[in-house]
Design an enzyme around this catalytic site. Structure first.
Site, PDB file in Angstrom:
ATOM      1  N   GLY A  50       0.907  -0.932  -0.307  1.00  0.00           N
ATOM      2  CA  GLY A  50      -0.204  -0.167  -0.044  1.00  0.00           C
ATOM      3  C   GLY A  50       0.761   0.858  -0.118  1.00  0.00           C
ATOM      4  O   GLY A  50       0.603   2.319  -1.137  1.00  0.00           O
ATOM      5  N   CYS A  51       1.917   1.323   0.983  1.00  0.00           N
ATOM      6  CA  CYS A  51       2.933   2.431   1.241  1.00  0.00           C
ATOM      7  C   CYS A  51       3.877   3.013  -0.211  1.00  0.00           C
ATOM      8  O   CYS A  51       3.609   3.971  -1.144  1.00  0.00           O
ATOM      9  CB  CYS A  51       3.373   2.257   1.791  1.00  0.00           C
ATOM     10  SG  CYS A  51       2.999   2.685   3.438  1.00  0.00           S
ATOM     11  N   THR A  52       3.834   1.619  -0.808  1.00  0.00           N
ATOM     12  CA  THR A  52       4.786   1.754  -2.342  1.00  0.00           C
ATOM     13  C   THR A  52       3.202   2.512  -3.935  1.00  0.00           C
ATOM     14  O   THR A  52       3.949   3.044  -3.720  1.00  0.00           O
ATOM     15  CB  THR A  52       5.078   0.527  -3.191  1.00  0.00           C
ATOM     16  OG1 THR A  52       5.917  -0.086  -1.815  1.00  0.00           O
ATOM     17  CG2 THR A  52       5.864   0.599  -4.357  1.00  0.00           C
ATOM     18  N   ALA A  93       3.650   5.402  -2.614  1.00  0.00           N
ATOM     19  CA  ALA A  93       3.932   7.265  -2.937  1.00  0.00           C
ATOM     20  C   ALA A  93       4.550   6.742  -4.365  1.00  0.00           C
ATOM     21  O   ALA A  93       5.006   7.747  -5.165  1.00  0.00           O
ATOM     22  CB  ALA A  93       5.587   6.702  -2.574  1.00  0.00           C
TER      23      ALA A  93
END
Length: 150
Positions: A45-47, A50
């Site tokens: 999710g963070c990848t 970003a």
């Protein structure tokens, strides 16, 4: 979770990025600043979040925005994350959670039936005078740029 809302003065913060360079709210006076908090570098999710911001970076620049990612990861992990995905923006390594707590995004979470404390994925859009213009708590990781640049 966070008590900050549109119209509030953004917390005065100071933190070090993946290279040990200091970033403070005052550094961004005169520009719009997107501060996005994410739970953990290099997770799916963070990848996705970003990378969506990276892929729209020119749109942000064209609209006088600076971007600043924040998680509690160590500087070395942030540096790897930034390098692997070629992010054009700094990532604060907020290991002591001073920036995270100043923005009120640390607290109880639930995942697969377990409760624990962690970072709530939240984005703050701060105007040129340091006033919060928007708080996005329901972040769409694959379309986050569109949420900000409506």
């Amino acid at each position: 979770m966070t008590t900050l809302k549109k119209g509030d003065k953004a917390p005065s913060f100071s933190g070090l990025d993946q290279d040990g360079k200091e970033h403070k709210l005052e550094d961004y006076k005169g520009k719009k600043l997107v501060v996005f908090f994410y739970p953990k570098a290099s997770t799916p999710g963070c990848t996705a979040e970003a990378c969506d911001l990276r892929d729209n970076f020119e749109r942000f620049q064209a609209n006088n925005y600076e971007l600043l990612g924040v998680s509690a990861d160590a500087a070395a992990k942030q540096a790897k994350f930034k390098e692997k995905y070629d992010f054009q923006f700094p990532l604060l390594a907020d290991e002591d959670r001073s920036v995270i707590e100043a923005f009120g995004v640390w607290g109880p979470k639930k995942f697969m039936g377990k409760e624990y404390d962690g970072i709530h994925r939240t984005t703050f859009v701060i105007d040129e005078n340091g006033i919060i213009d928007e708080v996005i708590e329901k972040v769409k990781t694959k379309a986050h740029a569109d949420q900000i640049l409506k």
